[in-house]
Design a protein around this motif. Structure first.
Motif, PDB file in Angstrom:
ATOM      1  N   ALA A 210      36.221 -22.508   2.220  1.00 49.01           N
ATOM      2  CA  ALA A 210      36.961 -22.187   3.438  1.00 49.01           C
ATOM      3  C   ALA A 210      37.851 -23.348   3.862  1.00 49.01           C
ATOM      4  CB  ALA A 210      35.987 -21.829   4.563  1.00 49.01           C
ATOM      5  N   VAL A 211      37.377 -24.582   3.661  1.00 49.14           N
ATOM      6  CA  VAL A 211      38.192 -25.749   3.978  1.00 49.14           C
ATOM      7  C   VAL A 211      39.435 -25.783   3.098  1.00 49.14           C
ATOM      8  CG1 VAL A 211      38.249 -28.269   3.884  1.00 49.14           C
ATOM      9  CG2 VAL A 211      36.254 -27.107   4.845  1.00 49.14           C
ATOM     10  N   ALA A 215      43.445 -25.428   4.159  1.00 48.36           N
ATOM     11  CA  ALA A 215      44.457 -26.380   3.707  1.00 48.36           C
ATOM     12  C   ALA A 215      45.621 -25.656   3.032  1.00 48.36           C
ATOM     13  CB  ALA A 215      43.831 -27.393   2.748  1.00 48.36           C
ATOM     14  N   ILE A 216      45.303 -24.675   2.202  1.00 51.71           N
ATOM     15  CA  ILE A 216      46.347 -23.907   1.524  1.00 51.71           C
ATOM     16  C   ILE A 216      47.207 -23.160   2.536  1.00 51.71           C
ATOM     17  CG2 ILE A 216      46.714 -21.894   0.035  1.00 51.71           C
ATOM     18  CD1 ILE A 216      44.339 -22.862  -1.637  1.00 51.71           C
ATOM     19  N   GLU A 217      46.593 -22.578   3.530  1.00 48.79           N
ATOM     20  CA  GLU A 217      47.363 -21.872   4.558  1.00 48.79           C
ATOM     21  C   GLU A 217      48.310 -22.814   5.288  1.00 48.79           C
ATOM     22  OE1 GLU A 217      44.297 -20.183   6.934  1.00 48.79           O
ATOM     23  OE2 GLU A 217      43.929 -18.481   5.581  1.00 48.79           O
ATOM     24  N   ASP A 234      43.419 -32.842   8.236  1.00 49.16           N
ATOM     25  CA  ASP A 234      43.096 -32.575   9.644  1.00 49.16           C
ATOM     26  C   ASP A 234      43.164 -31.079   9.949  1.00 49.16           C
ATOM     27  OD1 ASP A 234      42.682 -35.243  10.152  1.00 49.16           O
ATOM     28  OD2 ASP A 234      44.659 -35.589  11.030  1.00 49.16           O
ATOM     29  N   ALA A 235      44.205 -30.423   9.432  1.00 46.90           N
ATOM     30  CA  ALA A 235      44.356 -28.988   9.666  1.00 46.90           C
ATOM     31  C   ALA A 235      43.215 -28.192   9.041  1.00 46.90           C
ATOM     32  CB  ALA A 235      45.695 -28.514   9.120  1.00 46.90           C
ATOM     33  N   ALA A 236      42.675 -28.728   7.933  1.00 47.27           N
ATOM     34  CA  ALA A 236      41.593 -28.034   7.224  1.00 47.27           C
ATOM     35  C   ALA A 236      40.221 -28.396   7.767  1.00 47.27           C
ATOM     36  CB  ALA A 236      41.654 -28.359   5.740  1.00 47.27           C
ATOM     37  N   GLY A 237      40.159 -29.418   8.633  1.00 48.32           N
ATOM     38  CA  GLY A 237      38.875 -29.853   9.177  1.00 48.32           C
ATOM     39  C   GLY A 237      38.095 -30.706   8.206  1.00 48.32           C
ATOM     40  N   SER A 238      38.782 -31.582   7.491  1.00 50.48           N
ATOM     41  CA  SER A 238      38.135 -32.419   6.482  1.00 50.48           C
ATOM     42  C   SER A 238      38.789 -33.790   6.472  1.00 50.48           C
ATOM     43  CB  SER A 238      38.264 -31.764   5.100  1.00 50.48           C
ATOM     44  OG  SER A 238      37.777 -32.603   4.073  1.00 50.48           O
ATOM     45  N   GLY A 239      38.163 -34.735   5.787  1.00 55.70           N
ATOM     46  CA  GLY A 239      38.777 -36.022   5.540  1.00 55.70           C
ATOM     47  C   GLY A 239      39.703 -35.928   4.332  1.00 55.70           C
ATOM     48  N   ALA A 240      40.626 -36.875   4.229  1.00 49.48           N
ATOM     49  CA  ALA A 240      41.625 -36.818   3.158  1.00 49.48           C
ATOM     50  C   ALA A 240      40.970 -36.886   1.780  1.00 49.48           C
ATOM     51  CB  ALA A 240      42.640 -37.943   3.331  1.00 49.48           C
ATOM     52  N   ARG A 241      40.059 -37.816   1.596  1.00 50.79           N
ATOM     53  CA  ARG A 241      39.448 -37.970   0.276  1.00 50.79           C
ATOM     54  C   ARG A 241      38.489 -36.821  -0.028  1.00 50.79           C
ATOM     55  NH1 ARG A 241      36.585 -43.177  -0.199  1.00 50.79           N
ATOM     56  NH2 ARG A 241      37.022 -43.186  -2.418  1.00 50.79           N
ATOM     57  N   GLY A 242      37.815 -36.320   1.011  1.00 51.16           N
ATOM     58  CA  GLY A 242      36.951 -35.164   0.806  1.00 51.16           C
ATOM     59  C   GLY A 242      37.743 -33.930   0.397  1.00 51.16           C
ATOM     60  N   GLN A 244      40.588 -34.000  -1.206  1.00 57.66           N
ATOM     61  CA  GLN A 244      40.986 -34.223  -2.597  1.00 57.66           C
ATOM     62  C   GLN A 244      39.881 -33.745  -3.543  1.00 57.66           C
ATOM     63  OE1 GLN A 244      43.825 -35.356  -3.910  1.00 57.66           O
ATOM     64  NE2 GLN A 244      44.547 -37.238  -2.954  1.00 57.66           N
ATOM     65  N   ALA A 245      38.666 -34.159  -3.260  1.00 62.41           N
ATOM     66  CA  ALA A 245      37.545 -33.785  -4.122  1.00 62.41           C
ATOM     67  C   ALA A 245      37.318 -32.278  -4.107  1.00 62.41           C
ATOM     68  CB  ALA A 245      36.288 -34.518  -3.667  1.00 62.41           C
ATOM     69  N   SER A 246      37.485 -31.657  -2.934  1.00 53.87           N
ATOM     70  CA  SER A 246      37.279 -30.211  -2.827  1.00 53.87           C
ATOM     71  C   SER A 246      38.313 -29.440  -3.624  1.00 53.87           C
ATOM     72  CB  SER A 246      37.339 -29.786  -1.350  1.00 53.87           C
ATOM     73  OG  SER A 246      36.326 -30.427  -0.615  1.00 53.87           O
ATOM     74  N   PHE A 247      39.563 -29.870  -3.554  1.00 55.36           N
ATOM     75  CA  PHE A 247      40.610 -29.208  -4.335  1.00 55.36           C
ATOM     76  C   PHE A 247      40.319 -29.325  -5.827  1.00 55.36           C
ATOM     77  CE2 PHE A 247      43.381 -28.150  -0.907  1.00 55.36           C
ATOM     78  CZ  PHE A 247      44.379 -27.349  -1.444  1.00 55.36           C
ATOM     79  N   LEU A 248      39.907 -30.505  -6.256  1.00 57.30           N
ATOM     80  CA  LEU A 248      39.611 -30.684  -7.675  1.00 57.30           C
ATOM     81  C   LEU A 248      38.467 -29.775  -8.109  1.00 57.30           C
ATOM     82  CD1 LEU A 248      39.940 -34.561  -7.973  1.00 57.30           C
ATOM     83  CD2 LEU A 248      41.430 -32.856  -9.035  1.00 57.30           C
ATOM     84  N   ARG A 249      37.501 -29.588  -7.229  1.00 56.83           N
ATOM     85  CA  ARG A 249      36.344 -28.772  -7.587  1.00 56.83           C
ATOM     86  C   ARG A 249      36.661 -27.283  -7.556  1.00 56.83           C
ATOM     87  NH1 ARG A 249      30.413 -28.816  -4.552  1.00 56.83           N
ATOM     88  NH2 ARG A 249      29.523 -27.075  -5.719  1.00 56.83           N
ATOM     89  N   HIS A 250      37.351 -26.839  -6.509  1.00 58.27           N
ATOM     90  CA  HIS A 250      37.543 -25.406  -6.312  1.00 58.27           C
ATOM     91  C   HIS A 250      38.862 -24.878  -6.852  1.00 58.27           C
ATOM     92  CE1 HIS A 250      33.938 -25.206  -3.894  1.00 58.27           C
ATOM     93  NE2 HIS A 250      34.393 -26.143  -3.079  1.00 58.27           N
ATOM     94  N   ARG A 251      39.896 -25.762  -7.009  1.00 60.78           N
ATOM     95  CA  ARG A 251      41.197 -25.285  -7.475  1.00 60.78           C
ATOM     96  C   ARG A 251      41.687 -26.023  -8.719  1.00 60.78           C
ATOM     97  NH1 ARG A 251      43.137 -20.831  -4.360  1.00 60.78           N
ATOM     98  NH2 ARG A 251      45.055 -21.310  -5.478  1.00 60.78           N
TER      99      ARG A 251
END
Length: 315
Positions: A210-211, A215-217, A234-242, A244-251
């Motif tokens: 969901a985060v 971010a994509i939206e 900030d718009a996604a409700g996450s830290g910048a490095r977090g 980054q890691a989420s995008f690498l994992r999910h996308r």
């Protein structure tokens, strides 16, 4: 581009003080035969300038909101930062960091000066290393190696090529922002700073899909303007490095790469919708969506769509 040429030391001093707050030149030789010339161009929130200053000047510099990298091409220059004092040879860049007293002696010097806002450098440091922005401090004023010094020169040359060769492209807001970030990143990669001891590993990924979706939206809704990684996070409700890691994992990509993909799709849409006989050209459309280098844009476009952008425009 702003240009000034004068034989009046007072005019030169006022120009330097206006463009480099905290710079206070104190001439130490005769004004006879004085000459000052500058070519100055804005790069987003920073600037590039080529200076020719015929006098000897010995002064202290205390820059506040901007740091400056000076690379002499001719003449003499000596820089002191704390206990470190160096004679700067032509072709070698030297950093004048913000919020630190730097003593500069130059004599009949021709030099290229790159200024970058400290806020831009601190933001890039936060996004790439997680270091708190206010903790960023440069610990030396010379490149960490001769190779990095040459890479700095190459980075500046590429920016200059865009500014001089394609001023209409450089004027596009997204391109200006990209060039600014390129210079800020080059400063961090070239000169020693507290980022070297920061914790560089990406944090564990606790962000949910969901985060990433939020971010994509945000990226898709704001692709027409500059977005920093911090803003997206900030718009996604996450830290910048977090994020980054989420995008690498999910996308299997990064937020920055995803934003570039979205902008490529918008450029493709404009190429399809544009009248081939109209005023919009491929470089203009590419620059509108943040692509400064026409050749690289064409190569990336062909890889994505199987044809060159010119072929789409002339369909």
């Amino acid at each position: 581009m702003d240009e000034v040429a004068t034989a009046d030391p007072g005019v030169a001093r006022r120009w330097l003080e206006a463009f480099y707050p905290g710079y206070r030149p104190e001439e130490s030789n005769s004004h006879r035969g004085f000459g000052f010339r500058s070519r100055h161009v804005r790069v987003g929130s920073g600037s590039l300038a080529r200076l020719r200053y015929s006098l000897s000047a010995d002064n202290n510099v205390v820059l506040s909101d901007v740091l400056v990298v000076v690379q002499p091409d001719d003449g003499g220059m000596k820089v002191s930062l704390g206990r470190h004092e160096d004679v700067v040879l032509p072709g070698s860049p030297v950093l004048l960091p913000a919020h630190q007293v730097v003593s500069v002696l130059w004599a009949d010097t021709v030099a290229d000066c790159v200024s970058v806002q400290t806020a831009d450098v601190e933001r890039v440091a936060v996004e790439t290393t997680g270091l708190v922005g206010t903790a960023l401090r440069f610990t030396g004023h010379r490149p960490m190696s001769p190779v990095l010094g040459r890479r700095w020169s190459d980075a500046v040359r590429r920016v200059v090529n865009v500014l001089v060769g394609h001023p209409e492209v450089a004027a596009a807001p997204l391109v200006a922002s990209a060039l600014t970030q390129r210079l800020a990143r080059a400063v961090l990669e070239t000169f020693p700073s507290t980022t070297l001891v920061s914790h560089r590993r990406l944090p564990p990924d606790h962000a949910t899909p969901a985060v990433v979706r939020r971010a994509i939206e945000h990226i898709e809704a704001n692709a027409q303007r500059e977005m920093t990684l911090t803003e997206i996070a900030d718009a996604a409700g996450s830290g910048a490095r977090g994020l980054q890691a989420s995008f690498l994992r999910h996308r299997d990509t990064t937020p920055t790469a995803f934003a570039e993909r979205v902008r490529m799709a918008r450029a493709h849409r404009d190429l399809v919708d544009t009248d081939p006989g109209g005023s919009d050209s491929v470089p203009t459309i590419a620059a509108r969506w943040g692509f400064a280098n026409h050749r690289r844009f064409a190569a990336a476009y062909r890889e994505t769509y199987g044809r060159l952008p010119d072929e789409t425009l002339r369909r």
